[in-house]
Design a protein around this motif. Structure first.
Motif, PDB file in Angstrom:
ATOM      1  N   ASP A  99      59.423 -16.426  25.020  1.00  0.00           N
ATOM      2  CA  ASP A  99      60.384 -15.322  25.029  1.00  0.00           C
ATOM      3  C   ASP A  99      59.767 -13.997  25.470  1.00  0.00           C
ATOM      4  O   ASP A  99      60.270 -12.926  25.128  1.00  0.00           O
ATOM      5  CB  ASP A  99      60.997 -15.151  23.635  1.00  0.00           C
ATOM      6  CG  ASP A  99      59.953 -14.861  22.564  1.00  0.00           C
ATOM      7  OD1 ASP A  99      58.750 -15.006  22.864  1.00  0.00           O
ATOM      8  OD2 ASP A  99      60.344 -14.492  21.439  1.00  0.00           O
ATOM      9  N   ASP A 100      58.685 -14.059  26.250  1.00  0.00           N
ATOM     10  CA  ASP A 100      58.008 -12.812  26.625  1.00  0.00           C
ATOM     11  C   ASP A 100      58.552 -12.170  27.899  1.00  0.00           C
ATOM     12  O   ASP A 100      58.032 -11.148  28.360  1.00  0.00           O
ATOM     13  CB  ASP A 100      56.502 -13.040  26.767  1.00  0.00           C
ATOM     14  CG  ASP A 100      56.138 -14.051  27.858  1.00  0.00           C
ATOM     15  OD1 ASP A 100      57.045 -14.488  28.611  1.00  0.00           O
ATOM     16  OD2 ASP A 100      54.955 -14.416  27.952  1.00  0.00           O
ATOM     17  N   ASP A 101      59.579 -12.789  28.508  1.00  0.00           N
ATOM     18  CA  ASP A 101      60.223 -12.228  29.699  1.00  0.00           C
ATOM     19  C   ASP A 101      59.256 -12.126  30.879  1.00  0.00           C
ATOM     20  O   ASP A 101      59.478 -11.375  31.825  1.00  0.00           O
ATOM     21  CB  ASP A 101      60.812 -10.836  29.380  1.00  0.00           C
ATOM     22  CG  ASP A 101      61.775 -10.350  30.451  1.00  0.00           C
ATOM     23  OD1 ASP A 101      62.581 -11.153  30.932  1.00  0.00           O
ATOM     24  OD2 ASP A 101      61.709  -9.158  30.815  1.00  0.00           O
ATOM     25  N   ARG A 102      58.177 -12.883  30.815  1.00  0.00           N
ATOM     26  CA  ARG A 102      57.143 -12.761  31.842  1.00  0.00           C
ATOM     27  C   ARG A 102      57.647 -13.156  33.224  1.00  0.00           C
ATOM     28  O   ARG A 102      57.416 -12.440  34.211  1.00  0.00           O
ATOM     29  CB  ARG A 102      55.932 -13.632  31.463  1.00  0.00           C
ATOM     30  CG  ARG A 102      54.760 -13.551  32.438  1.00  0.00           C
ATOM     31  CD  ARG A 102      53.592 -14.366  31.918  1.00  0.00           C
ATOM     32  NE  ARG A 102      53.977 -15.735  31.646  1.00  0.00           N
ATOM     33  CZ  ARG A 102      53.955 -16.714  32.577  1.00  0.00           C
ATOM     34  NH1 ARG A 102      53.570 -16.449  33.814  1.00  0.00           N
ATOM     35  NH2 ARG A 102      54.307 -17.943  32.264  1.00  0.00           N
ATOM     36  N   GLU A 103      58.334 -14.293  33.332  1.00  0.00           N
ATOM     37  CA  GLU A 103      58.801 -14.758  34.635  1.00  0.00           C
ATOM     38  C   GLU A 103      59.814 -13.797  35.242  1.00  0.00           C
ATOM     39  O   GLU A 103      59.768 -13.502  36.439  1.00  0.00           O
ATOM     40  CB  GLU A 103      59.388 -16.164  34.523  1.00  0.00           C
ATOM     41  CG  GLU A 103      58.340 -17.239  34.287  1.00  0.00           C
ATOM     42  CD  GLU A 103      58.919 -18.637  34.413  1.00  0.00           C
ATOM     43  OE1 GLU A 103      60.097 -18.763  34.827  1.00  0.00           O
ATOM     44  OE2 GLU A 103      58.200 -19.602  34.122  1.00  0.00           O
ATOM     45  N   ALA A 104      60.733 -13.297  34.421  1.00  0.00           N
ATOM     46  CA  ALA A 104      61.732 -12.349  34.914  1.00  0.00           C
ATOM     47  C   ALA A 104      61.061 -11.054  35.363  1.00  0.00           C
ATOM     48  O   ALA A 104      61.432 -10.463  36.384  1.00  0.00           O
ATOM     49  CB  ALA A 104      62.773 -12.068  33.839  1.00  0.00           C
ATOM     50  N   ARG A 105      60.063 -10.602  34.601  1.00  0.00           N
ATOM     51  CA  ARG A 105      59.354  -9.380  34.948  1.00  0.00           C
ATOM     52  C   ARG A 105      58.585  -9.555  36.256  1.00  0.00           C
ATOM     53  O   ARG A 105      58.592  -8.665  37.118  1.00  0.00           O
ATOM     54  CB  ARG A 105      58.410  -8.984  33.823  1.00  0.00           C
ATOM     55  CG  ARG A 105      57.698  -7.652  34.080  1.00  0.00           C
ATOM     56  CD  ARG A 105      56.783  -7.273  32.921  1.00  0.00           C
ATOM     57  NE  ARG A 105      55.681  -8.196  32.751  1.00  0.00           N
ATOM     58  CZ  ARG A 105      55.594  -9.111  31.793  1.00  0.00           C
ATOM     59  NH1 ARG A 105      56.568  -9.236  30.909  1.00  0.00           N
ATOM     60  NH2 ARG A 105      54.548  -9.913  31.699  1.00  0.00           N
ATOM     61  N   ARG A 108      61.016  -9.392  39.128  1.00  0.00           N
ATOM     62  CA  ARG A 108      61.413  -8.013  39.417  1.00  0.00           C
ATOM     63  C   ARG A 108      60.299  -7.276  40.157  1.00  0.00           C
ATOM     64  O   ARG A 108      60.551  -6.530  41.111  1.00  0.00           O
ATOM     65  CB  ARG A 108      61.748  -7.269  38.116  1.00  0.00           C
ATOM     66  CG  ARG A 108      63.040  -7.720  37.456  1.00  0.00           C
ATOM     67  CD  ARG A 108      63.481  -6.733  36.376  1.00  0.00           C
ATOM     68  NE  ARG A 108      62.499  -6.586  35.309  1.00  0.00           N
ATOM     69  CZ  ARG A 108      62.487  -7.330  34.201  1.00  0.00           C
ATOM     70  NH1 ARG A 108      63.402  -8.272  34.021  1.00  0.00           N
ATOM     71  NH2 ARG A 108      61.571  -7.128  33.268  1.00  0.00           N
TER      72      ARG A 108
END
Length: 207
Positions: A99-105, A108
């Motif tokens: 849930d660290d949002d790494r891939e989405a970040r 971006r």
């Protein structure tokens, strides 16, 4: 005599397009200063750019065993796979969470990095980025597997890594390296060396 250069290698391009390509290249240079948690054999922090270079070299070494693989596409995937880290850096594997949002970040950041590129080049780069992350094509599966293998092989060269660090490597990226027979075979050899290093580090600590 005509000035048709359609079939001439390395023809000149539109200046606006050229400016966009060079601007992207200058921004991507940040990857040289993006440091990973690993080090070189001389205990200097390794950059993401250095990791990407050796990943590409590793792929080239196994070209003979990659019959049926689009080598140019595979190399493209390897070159761009960590480009998003040029913006916000690398997150070491032990600290990554679902849930660290790494891939989405990273996506971006990758899009932001590509904003100066011509539209067609931008679309190609984003397509490669999405292909790598989806890991559905044979080329993407190989890029993912080799990425993990290169990382572990670099860890083997780290003089200050202790037994606990190397023990983590035994479970690192198994899903990716087991996806195809070649990467699975390489992983078996790499894991053997990892176990030898663990035994050596424990012995050194005991002494």
């Amino acid at each position: 005599m005509t000035n048709d250069t359609t079939n001439t290698p390395a023809t000149a391009i539109d200046n606006t397009r050229l400016a966009g390509l060079l601007a992207f290249l200058q921004e991507a240079e940040r990857l040289k200063d993006t440091l990973r948690s690993g080090t070189t054999r001389q205990n200097r922090p390794e950059s993401t750019a250095e990791h990407s270079w050796r990943l590409c070299l590793m792929v080239l070494l196994f070209e003979r065993e990659l019959a049926g693989i689009d080598m140019l596409r595979l190399l493209k995937l390897c070159v761009i796979h960590d480009l998003g880290e040029a913006i916000s850096g690398d997150v070491p594997a032990p600290f990554q969470t679902p849930d660290d949002d790494r891939e989405a970040r990273e996506r971006r950041d990758f899009v932001d990095l590509c904003k100066r590129l011509p539209d067609d080049q931008k679309a190609e780069m984003l397509g490669l980025f999405e292909e790598y992350n989806a890991a559905k094509t044979p080329e993407a599966k190989l890029a993912k597997g080799f990425d993990k293998l290169e990382t572990i092989l670099q860890h083997h060269l780290m003089p200050s890594a202790d037994a606990e660090f190397h023990t983590f490597n035994l479970g690192y990226g198994l899903e990716r390296t087991n996806a195809l027979p070649l990467t699975r075979q390489i992983r078996e050899i790499v894991d053997q060396e990892t176990r030898q290093i663990i035994d050596q580090r424990r012995q050194e600590k005991a002494d």
